[in-house]
Design an enzyme around this catalytic site. Structure first.
Site, PDB file in Angstrom:
ATOM      1  N   HIS A 120       0.822  -1.213   0.000  1.00 25.93           N
ATOM      2  CA  HIS A 120       0.000   0.000   0.000  1.00 25.93           C
ATOM      3  C   HIS A 120       0.856   1.264   0.000  1.00 25.93           C
ATOM      4  CE1 HIS A 120       0.790   1.005   4.270  1.00 25.93           C
ATOM      5  NE2 HIS A 120       0.867  -0.315   4.422  1.00 25.93           N
ATOM      6  N   ASP A 121       0.400   2.260  -0.713  1.00 22.58           N
ATOM      7  CA  ASP A 121       0.978   3.614  -0.730  1.00 22.58           C
ATOM      8  C   ASP A 121       2.398   3.652  -1.296  1.00 22.58           C
ATOM      9  OD1 ASP A 121      -1.096   5.374   0.821  1.00 22.58           O
ATOM     10  OD2 ASP A 121      -0.884   3.564   2.025  1.00 22.58           O
ATOM     11  N   GLY A 179       4.831  -1.204   2.865  1.00 19.92           N
ATOM     12  CA  GLY A 179       4.078   0.014   2.581  1.00 19.92           C
ATOM     13  C   GLY A 179       4.960   1.249   2.469  1.00 19.92           C
TER      14      GLY A 179
END
Length: 286
Positions: free
Chosen positions: A149-150, A167
């Protein structure tokens, strides 16, 4: 009966050969969709795209033209992918973040053009609606690699099998991830950097460098990678001098940066290395 969805108001032709018992493709406005695929009515699929057997395209997915989904591909939204992306069997792109802080709001994944996602690759959406996972153009993500994520991943990258990002990792253009490389969350991999197989990355890898080991150490300059991209010999020489100041001198990191600023011509590559180090939050690998 096989169930399938079509975009509203799309013209299509559905062919089923009872004699051969082979299902052919649904043709809708230049898009070929195998009848075993499941497409959410809100998904948007660009012309020339081929969706193979047993693929699932969820709500909020936007695919550009001329993409190709082999079979058993899962795309979850909200996500947007550009043109000519290739998704191989069992890759799962756009699933929700694994971050336990996720609270259920819509989150996002954005993919550029002409990427290849091989078998079982996973790429997750951001954790919050304010963030976004971003993947650039013309990347090659080999089997079982993972983009958390991200993350922000640049153009022309190569992830070898099982290359894994935690992440919020940032990966620069033309970086190469060795097989089974694991990158700790919030780390950065610089432009034209390369990691060795089975490397453990817990700090930032400066541009143009080779990181290898568990935990990883900087082993040298990515000379082969620079040569393949036709870097001028003078530029390579300056990068090697920067490497010497950082890793083979009496200087600590701060002193090495000051020495680079004083002793070396401030070329684009030297400036990039200096700025990368100055902006590092986790520190660079030594």
């Amino acid at each position: 009966m096989t169930k399938f969805f079509l975009r509203a108001h799309s013209r299509f032709e559905f062919r089923h050969s009872f004699a051969s018992r082979h299902l052919s493709f649904v043709i809708m406005s230049d898009v070929q969709i195998h009848p075993t695929a499941i497409i959410d009515p809100s998904a948007a699929i660009g012309g020339g795209t081929i969706v193979g057997p047993y693929c699932v395209i969820g709500a909020g997915v936007v695919l550009g033209p001329n993409c190709w989904l082999q079979h058993h591909v899962t795309l979850c939204g909200p996500m947007k992918a550009g043109e000519k992306n290739r998704f191989y069997a069992y890759c799962s792109i756009g699933q929700q973040t694994q971050d336990l802080k996720y609270r259920g709001e819509p989150t996002y994944l954005e993919i550029g053009d002409e990427n290849t996602f091989r078998e079982f690759v996973t790429a997750h959406r951001s954790t919050t609606s304010e963030g976004k996972t971003r993947i650039g153009n013309r990347g090659n993500f080999l089997a079982y690699s993972h983009i958390g994520h991200d993350c922000t991943v640049g153009d022309h990258v190569i992830f070898s099998n099982n290359g894994t990002l935690g992440g919020h990792v940032q990966v620069g253009d033309y970086a190469v991830m060795g097989g089974l490389t694991a990158v700790h969350q919030f780390c950065r991999i610089g432009r034209f950097a390369i990691t060795g197989g089975c490397s453990k990355i817990v700090q930032d890898v400066p541009p143009f460098m080779i990181a290898d080991g568990n935990p990883a150490e900087i082993r040298g300059v990515n000379l082969i990678g620079l040569e393949r991209k036709n870097f001028p010999s003078e530029s390579v020489k300056r990068i090697k001098e920067a490497f010497r100041l950082i890793y083979h001198s009496k200087y600590n990191t701060r002193q090495a940066v000051e020495a680079m600023q004083k002793e070396l011509p401030q070329t684009e590559e030297i400036t990039e290395i200096v700025q990368f180090i100055e902006q590092s939050e986790r520190g660079i690998i030594r």
